[in-house]
Design a protein around this motif. Structure first.
Motif, PDB file in Angstrom:
ATOM      1  N   LEU A  21       0.809  -1.324   0.044  1.00 54.95           N
ATOM      2  CA  LEU A  21      -0.100   0.131  -0.070  1.00 54.95           C
ATOM      3  C   LEU A  21       0.979   1.465   0.093  1.00 54.95           C
ATOM      4  N   ASN A  22       0.738   2.017  -1.078  1.00 59.23           N
ATOM      5  CA  ASN A  22       1.545   3.314  -1.144  1.00 59.23           C
ATOM      6  C   ASN A  22       0.994   4.349   0.259  1.00 59.23           C
ATOM      7  N   ASN A  23       1.738   4.996   0.851  1.00 59.42           N
ATOM      8  CA  ASN A  23       1.581   5.802   2.150  1.00 59.42           C
ATOM      9  C   ASN A  23       0.654   5.003   3.051  1.00 59.42           C
ATOM     10  N   GLY A  24       1.046   3.805   3.127  1.00 61.83           N
ATOM     11  CA  GLY A  24       0.348   2.714   4.332  1.00 61.83           C
ATOM     12  C   GLY A  24       0.561   3.172   5.574  1.00 61.83           C
ATOM     13  N   VAL A  25       1.545   3.993   6.022  1.00 63.63           N
ATOM     14  CA  VAL A  25       1.705   4.312   7.332  1.00 63.63           C
ATOM     15  C   VAL A  25       1.798   5.932   7.674  1.00 63.63           C
ATOM     16  N   ALA A  26       1.051   6.269   8.676  1.00 63.08           N
ATOM     17  CA  ALA A  26       0.984   7.582   8.703  1.00 63.08           C
ATOM     18  C   ALA A  26       1.211   7.874  10.318  1.00 63.08           C
ATOM     19  N   ASP A  27       1.685   8.975  10.307  1.00 60.08           N
ATOM     20  CA  ASP A  27       1.933   9.557  11.944  1.00 60.08           C
ATOM     21  C   ASP A  27       0.865  10.065  12.317  1.00 60.08           C
ATOM     22  N   VAL A  28       0.184   9.669  13.550  1.00 61.23           N
ATOM     23  CA  VAL A  28      -0.943  10.410  14.073  1.00 61.23           C
ATOM     24  C   VAL A  28      -0.844  10.647  15.702  1.00 61.23           C
ATOM     25  N   SER A  29       0.355  11.118  15.779  1.00 60.79           N
ATOM     26  CA  SER A  29       0.846  11.686  17.051  1.00 60.79           C
ATOM     27  C   SER A  29       0.431  13.041  17.293  1.00 60.79           C
ATOM     28  N   GLU A  30      -0.269  13.147  18.395  1.00 64.06           N
ATOM     29  CA  GLU A  30      -0.689  14.574  18.877  1.00 64.06           C
ATOM     30  C   GLU A  30      -0.085  15.009  20.314  1.00 64.06           C
ATOM     31  N   SER A  31       0.325  15.971  20.352  1.00 69.55           N
ATOM     32  CA  SER A  31       0.800  16.721  21.657  1.00 69.55           C
ATOM     33  C   SER A  31       1.796  15.516  22.563  1.00 69.55           C
ATOM     34  N   GLY A  32       2.730  15.269  22.103  1.00 72.51           N
ATOM     35  CA  GLY A  32       3.667  14.380  22.806  1.00 72.51           C
ATOM     36  C   GLY A  32       3.601  12.899  22.723  1.00 72.51           C
ATOM     37  N   GLN A  33       2.550  12.693  22.105  1.00 69.95           N
ATOM     38  CA  GLN A  33       2.376  11.168  21.939  1.00 69.95           C
ATOM     39  C   GLN A  33       3.262  10.467  20.800  1.00 69.95           C
ATOM     40  N   HIS A  34       3.375   9.239  20.624  1.00 75.00           N
ATOM     41  CA  HIS A  34       4.157   8.704  19.750  1.00 75.00           C
ATOM     42  C   HIS A  34       3.358   7.577  19.035  1.00 75.00           C
ATOM     43  N   LYS A  35       2.483   8.051  18.209  1.00 76.93           N
ATOM     44  CA  LYS A  35       1.401   6.945  17.609  1.00 76.93           C
ATOM     45  C   LYS A  35       1.729   7.039  15.974  1.00 76.93           C
ATOM     46  N   ILE A  36       1.641   5.800  15.501  1.00 72.62           N
ATOM     47  CA  ILE A  36       1.537   5.743  14.168  1.00 72.62           C
ATOM     48  C   ILE A  36       0.346   4.683  13.548  1.00 72.62           C
ATOM     49  N   CYS A  37      -0.142   5.114  12.535  1.00 75.06           N
ATOM     50  CA  CYS A  37      -1.117   4.087  11.860  1.00 75.06           C
ATOM     51  C   CYS A  37      -0.801   3.296  10.869  1.00 75.06           C
ATOM     52  N   TYR A  38      -1.044   2.095  10.748  1.00 71.16           N
ATOM     53  CA  TYR A  38      -0.828   1.384   9.575  1.00 71.16           C
ATOM     54  C   TYR A  38      -2.036   0.242   9.010  1.00 71.16           C
ATOM     55  N   ALA A  40      -3.250  -3.254   7.950  1.00 66.55           N
ATOM     56  CA  ALA A  40      -3.200  -4.709   8.027  1.00 66.55           C
ATOM     57  C   ALA A  40      -4.447  -5.269   7.268  1.00 66.55           C
ATOM     58  N   ALA A  41      -4.594  -5.564   5.975  1.00 65.04           N
ATOM     59  CA  ALA A  41      -5.556  -5.980   5.169  1.00 65.04           C
ATOM     60  C   ALA A  41      -6.958  -5.296   5.488  1.00 65.04           C
ATOM     61  N   HIS A  42      -7.794  -5.702   6.284  1.00 60.52           N
ATOM     62  CA  HIS A  42      -9.073  -5.104   6.215  1.00 60.52           C
ATOM     63  C   HIS A  42      -9.224  -4.068   7.409  1.00 60.52           C
ATOM     64  N   THR A  43      -8.064  -4.016   8.189  1.00 58.16           N
ATOM     65  CA  THR A  43      -8.273  -3.313   9.317  1.00 58.16           C
ATOM     66  C   THR A  43      -7.203  -2.193   9.247  1.00 58.16           C
ATOM     67  N   ALA A  44      -7.386  -1.033  10.168  1.00 55.08           N
ATOM     68  CA  ALA A  44      -6.297  -0.098  10.244  1.00 55.08           C
ATOM     69  C   ALA A  44      -5.970  -0.187  11.541  1.00 55.08           C
ATOM     70  N   VAL A  45      -4.534   0.040  12.089  1.00 53.77           N
ATOM     71  CA  VAL A  45      -4.135  -0.271  13.637  1.00 53.77           C
ATOM     72  C   VAL A  45      -3.253   1.082  13.784  1.00 53.77           C
ATOM     73  N   ILE A  46      -3.983   1.552  15.039  1.00 51.31           N
ATOM     74  CA  ILE A  46      -3.196   3.003  15.535  1.00 51.31           C
ATOM     75  C   ILE A  46      -2.145   2.081  16.644  1.00 51.31           C
ATOM     76  N   TYR A  47      -1.007   2.267  16.474  1.00 55.23           N
ATOM     77  CA  TYR A  47      -0.107   1.671  17.501  1.00 55.23           C
ATOM     78  C   TYR A  47       0.851   2.975  18.325  1.00 55.23           C
ATOM     79  N   ASP A  48       0.552   2.664  19.642  1.00 54.92           N
ATOM     80  CA  ASP A  48       1.412   3.609  20.631  1.00 54.92           C
ATOM     81  C   ASP A  48       2.695   2.913  21.054  1.00 54.92           C
ATOM     82  N   ARG A  49       3.609   3.717  20.323  1.00 53.03           N
ATOM     83  CA  ARG A  49       5.129   3.051  20.555  1.00 53.03           C
ATOM     84  C   ARG A  49       5.395   3.192  21.769  1.00 53.03           C
ATOM     85  N   ILE A  50       4.945   4.155  22.815  1.00 50.31           N
ATOM     86  CA  ILE A  50       5.485   4.269  24.206  1.00 50.31           C
ATOM     87  C   ILE A  50       4.504   3.227  25.078  1.00 50.31           C
TER      88      ILE A  50
END
Length: 143
Positions: A21-38, A40-50
């Motif tokens: 998927l082109n552009n299949g990972v996005a930074d969704v971090s807000e105010s000091g958070q460390h989150k990405i979205c990617y 996985a098939a039929h599902t989007a996942v927001i992952y909190d790295r901390i």
């Protein structure tokens, strides 16, 4: 079962992602958070790295083909291609859908982008092929 409603399956964790998927990972971090979205098939996942936690965004019937996020990171948009295609606007803070567009095009979407302010979504349809008296025609729409 009582008043509780049970689901047949409940996704707890997604391993891997849709690497084609082109552009299949996005930074969704807000105010000091460390989150990405990617995706996985039929599902989007927001992952909190901390916190090392996932929030799974489910609802698509087809594999997700497009992912975009508003500049302020408050809204994430996913789209898919296939039968019963849809575009879903998700609140990144809660993982809840804010709005759903059902069947934006026959066959769904293959590309998408947002305006800088997040007020406009541009969608490119999946190619649709149909027969006419002159032969086979393939059509693709922008909406």
């Amino acid at each position: 079962m009582g008043a509780e409603q049970q689901q047949a399956l409940s996704l707890q964790w997604a391993f891997g992602f849709s690497c084609d998927l082109n552009n299949g990972v996005a930074d969704v971090s807000e105010s000091g958070q460390h989150k990405i979205c990617y995706v996985a098939a039929h599902t989007a996942v927001i992952y909190d790295r901390i916190e090392r936690q996932q929030m799974v965004l489910q609802g698509h019937c087809n594999p997700i083909t497009c992912l975009a996020v508003t500049e302020d990171k408050s809204v994430l948009v996913t789209a898919d291609a296939g039968d019963d295609a849809m575009v879903v606007l998700w609140r990144t803070a809660t993982g809840q859908p804010a709005h759903t567009i059902h069947s934006p095009f026959p066959g769904g979407c293959v590309a998408m982008d947002l305006s800088a302010d997040g007020l406009l979504i541009v969608l490119l349809s999946a190619p649709t092929t149909f027969e006419t008296d002159e032969g086979t025609v393939t059509e693709q729409s922008i909406g």
